[in-house]
Write a protein that holds these residues in place. Structure first.
Motif, PDB file in Angstrom:
ATOM      1  N   LYS A   1     -11.543 138.952  19.700  1.00  0.00           N
ATOM      2  CA  LYS A   1     -11.964 140.353  19.582  1.00  0.00           C
ATOM      3  C   LYS A   1     -13.467 140.444  19.384  1.00  0.00           C
ATOM      4  N   ILE A   2     -13.931 141.667  19.476  1.00  0.00           N
ATOM      5  CA  ILE A   2     -15.337 141.959  19.210  1.00  0.00           C
ATOM      6  C   ILE A   2     -15.383 143.120  18.217  1.00  0.00           C
ATOM      7  N   ASP A   3     -16.264 143.028  17.250  1.00  0.00           N
ATOM      8  CA  ASP A   3     -16.458 144.104  16.282  1.00  0.00           C
ATOM      9  C   ASP A   3     -17.923 144.508  16.348  1.00  0.00           C
ATOM     10  N   LYS A   4     -18.189 145.589  17.049  1.00  0.00           N
ATOM     11  CA  LYS A   4     -19.582 146.020  17.231  1.00  0.00           C
ATOM     12  C   LYS A   4     -20.151 146.689  15.989  1.00  0.00           C
ATOM     13  N   THR A   5     -19.293 147.217  15.115  1.00  0.00           N
ATOM     14  CA  THR A   5     -19.811 147.861  13.906  1.00  0.00           C
ATOM     15  C   THR A   5     -20.410 146.822  12.962  1.00  0.00           C
ATOM     16  N   ILE A   6     -19.745 145.695  12.821  1.00  0.00           N
ATOM     17  CA  ILE A   6     -20.273 144.611  11.988  1.00  0.00           C
ATOM     18  C   ILE A   6     -21.193 143.720  12.817  1.00  0.00           C
ATOM     19  N   GLY A   7     -20.912 143.622  14.111  1.00  0.00           N
ATOM     20  CA  GLY A   7     -21.778 142.866  15.011  1.00  0.00           C
ATOM     21  C   GLY A   7     -21.389 141.415  15.197  1.00  0.00           C
ATOM     22  N   TYR A   8     -20.100 141.152  15.420  1.00  0.00           N
ATOM     23  CA  TYR A   8     -19.690 139.777  15.683  1.00  0.00           C
ATOM     24  C   TYR A   8     -18.654 139.710  16.794  1.00  0.00           C
ATOM     25  N   LEU A   9     -18.572 138.535  17.366  1.00  0.00           N
ATOM     26  CA  LEU A   9     -17.616 138.211  18.409  1.00  0.00           C
ATOM     27  C   LEU A   9     -16.711 137.135  17.818  1.00  0.00           C
ATOM     28  N   GLN A  10     -15.405 137.264  17.970  1.00  0.00           N
ATOM     29  CA  GLN A  10     -14.507 136.261  17.416  1.00  0.00           C
ATOM     30  C   GLN A  10     -13.906 135.434  18.538  1.00  0.00           C
ATOM     31  N   VAL A  11     -14.114 134.114  18.452  1.00  0.00           N
ATOM     32  CA  VAL A  11     -13.548 133.155  19.383  1.00  0.00           C
ATOM     33  C   VAL A  11     -12.674 132.227  18.556  1.00  0.00           C
ATOM     34  N   VAL A  12     -11.379 132.218  18.835  1.00  0.00           N
ATOM     35  CA  VAL A  12     -10.374 131.535  18.027  1.00  0.00           C
ATOM     36  C   VAL A  12     -10.524 132.052  16.594  1.00  0.00           C
ATOM     37  N   ASN A  13     -10.905 131.216  15.636  1.00  0.00           N
ATOM     38  CA  ASN A  13     -11.078 131.698  14.254  1.00  0.00           C
ATOM     39  C   ASN A  13     -12.549 131.703  13.842  1.00  0.00           C
ATOM     40  N   ARG A  14     -13.449 131.521  14.797  1.00  0.00           N
ATOM     41  CA  ARG A  14     -14.890 131.485  14.517  1.00  0.00           C
ATOM     42  C   ARG A  14     -15.508 132.853  14.818  1.00  0.00           C
ATOM     43  N   LYS A  15     -16.217 133.395  13.835  1.00  0.00           N
ATOM     44  CA  LYS A  15     -16.920 134.672  14.022  1.00  0.00           C
ATOM     45  C   LYS A  15     -18.388 134.372  14.291  1.00  0.00           C
ATOM     46  N   ILE A  16     -18.855 134.832  15.463  1.00  0.00           N
ATOM     47  CA  ILE A  16     -20.216 134.544  15.897  1.00  0.00           C
ATOM     48  C   ILE A  16     -21.010 135.846  15.921  1.00  0.00           C
ATOM     49  N   PRO A  17     -22.120 135.927  15.188  1.00  0.00           N
ATOM     50  CA  PRO A  17     -22.940 137.140  15.222  1.00  0.00           C
ATOM     51  C   PRO A  17     -23.456 137.400  16.644  1.00  0.00           C
ATOM     52  N   ILE A  18     -23.314 138.613  17.105  1.00  0.00           N
ATOM     53  CA  ILE A  18     -23.752 138.974  18.455  1.00  0.00           C
ATOM     54  C   ILE A  18     -25.256 138.736  18.611  1.00  0.00           C
ATOM     55  N   SER A  19     -26.014 138.989  17.580  1.00  0.00           N
ATOM     56  CA  SER A  19     -27.470 138.827  17.649  1.00  0.00           C
ATOM     57  C   SER A  19     -27.892 137.365  17.833  1.00  0.00           C
ATOM     58  N   ASP A  20     -26.986 136.408  17.546  1.00  0.00           N
ATOM     59  CA  ASP A  20     -27.307 134.985  17.681  1.00  0.00           C
ATOM     60  C   ASP A  20     -26.852 134.383  19.012  1.00  0.00           C
ATOM     61  N   ILE A  21     -26.143 135.169  19.832  1.00  0.00           N
ATOM     62  CA  ILE A  21     -25.620 134.650  21.098  1.00  0.00           C
ATOM     63  C   ILE A  21     -26.736 134.567  22.129  1.00  0.00           C
ATOM     64  N   TYR A  22     -26.824 133.402  22.772  1.00  0.00           N
ATOM     65  CA  TYR A  22     -27.805 133.215  23.846  1.00  0.00           C
ATOM     66  C   TYR A  22     -27.154 133.344  25.225  1.00  0.00           C
ATOM     67  N   SER A  23     -25.938 132.814  25.361  1.00  0.00           N
ATOM     68  CA  SER A  23     -25.235 132.951  26.635  1.00  0.00           C
ATOM     69  C   SER A  23     -23.737 132.881  26.448  1.00  0.00           C
ATOM     70  N   ILE A  24     -23.006 133.468  27.384  1.00  0.00           N
ATOM     71  CA  ILE A  24     -21.553 133.445  27.401  1.00  0.00           C
ATOM     72  C   ILE A  24     -21.099 133.147  28.820  1.00  0.00           C
ATOM     73  N   ASP A  25     -20.217 132.178  28.959  1.00  0.00           N
ATOM     74  CA  ASP A  25     -19.611 131.878  30.251  1.00  0.00           C
ATOM     75  C   ASP A  25     -18.120 132.134  30.141  1.00  0.00           C
ATOM     76  N   ILE A  26     -17.592 132.918  31.076  1.00  0.00           N
ATOM     77  CA  ILE A  26     -16.169 133.216  31.113  1.00  0.00           C
ATOM     78  C   ILE A  26     -15.522 132.273  32.135  1.00  0.00           C
ATOM     79  N   GLU A  27     -14.489 131.552  31.689  1.00  0.00           N
ATOM     80  CA  GLU A  27     -13.813 130.615  32.587  1.00  0.00           C
ATOM     81  C   GLU A  27     -12.993 131.397  33.612  1.00  0.00           C
ATOM     82  N   LYS A  28     -13.115 131.002  34.850  1.00  0.00           N
ATOM     83  CA  LYS A  28     -12.353 131.650  35.923  1.00  0.00           C
ATOM     84  C   LYS A  28     -10.922 131.214  35.866  1.00  0.00           C
TER      85      LYS A  28
END
Length: 110
Positions: free
Chosen positions: A82-109
């Motif tokens: 999920k993504i929570d834009k109010t708090i500003g994080y992206l959740q991948v599995v059980n890891r919450k990553i701040p959106i402001s710290d993301i440099y790149s995202i690759d979506i697997e085809k």
């Protein structure tokens, strides 16, 4: 002739324990070995592309996120939850990553 008493196991074990003359020296060395990397500031154009990628994510996508954490860049692959834009994080599995710290995202085809 003196009779020697048998040493207990604890006393024998103490003989072979490592000796640290300087407490904390090993930790200090390992901290010095770590190379700190400055955070890369992205351009407005790239930030817009990254925002579009984030908005296109769907629950269950397998993604690889390259992000800044603790003075280094980390690459993490997993299932997008999920993504929570109010708090500003992206959740991948059980890891919450701040959106402001993301440099790149690759979506697997699929």
């Amino acid at each position: 002739m003196a009779i020697r008493t048998k040493m207990s196991r604890e006393q024998r074990a103490k003989q072979f324990m490592p000796f640290a003359a300087l407490k904390g020296y090993e930790d200090a060395l390992s901290k010095k070995e770590k190379v700190t990397v400055p955070k890369i500031e992205v351009s407005d154009d790239y930030a817009e592309i990254l925002d579009q990628t984030i908005n296109s994510l769907q629950k269950g996508n397998i993604i690889t996120v390259f992000y800044y954490s603790n003075d280094e860049y980390v690459k993490f692959t997993g299932v997008f939850v999920k993504i929570d834009k109010t708090i500003g994080y992206l959740q991948v599995v059980n890891r919450k990553i701040p959106i402001s710290d993301i440099y790149s995202i690759d979506i697997e085809k699929k």
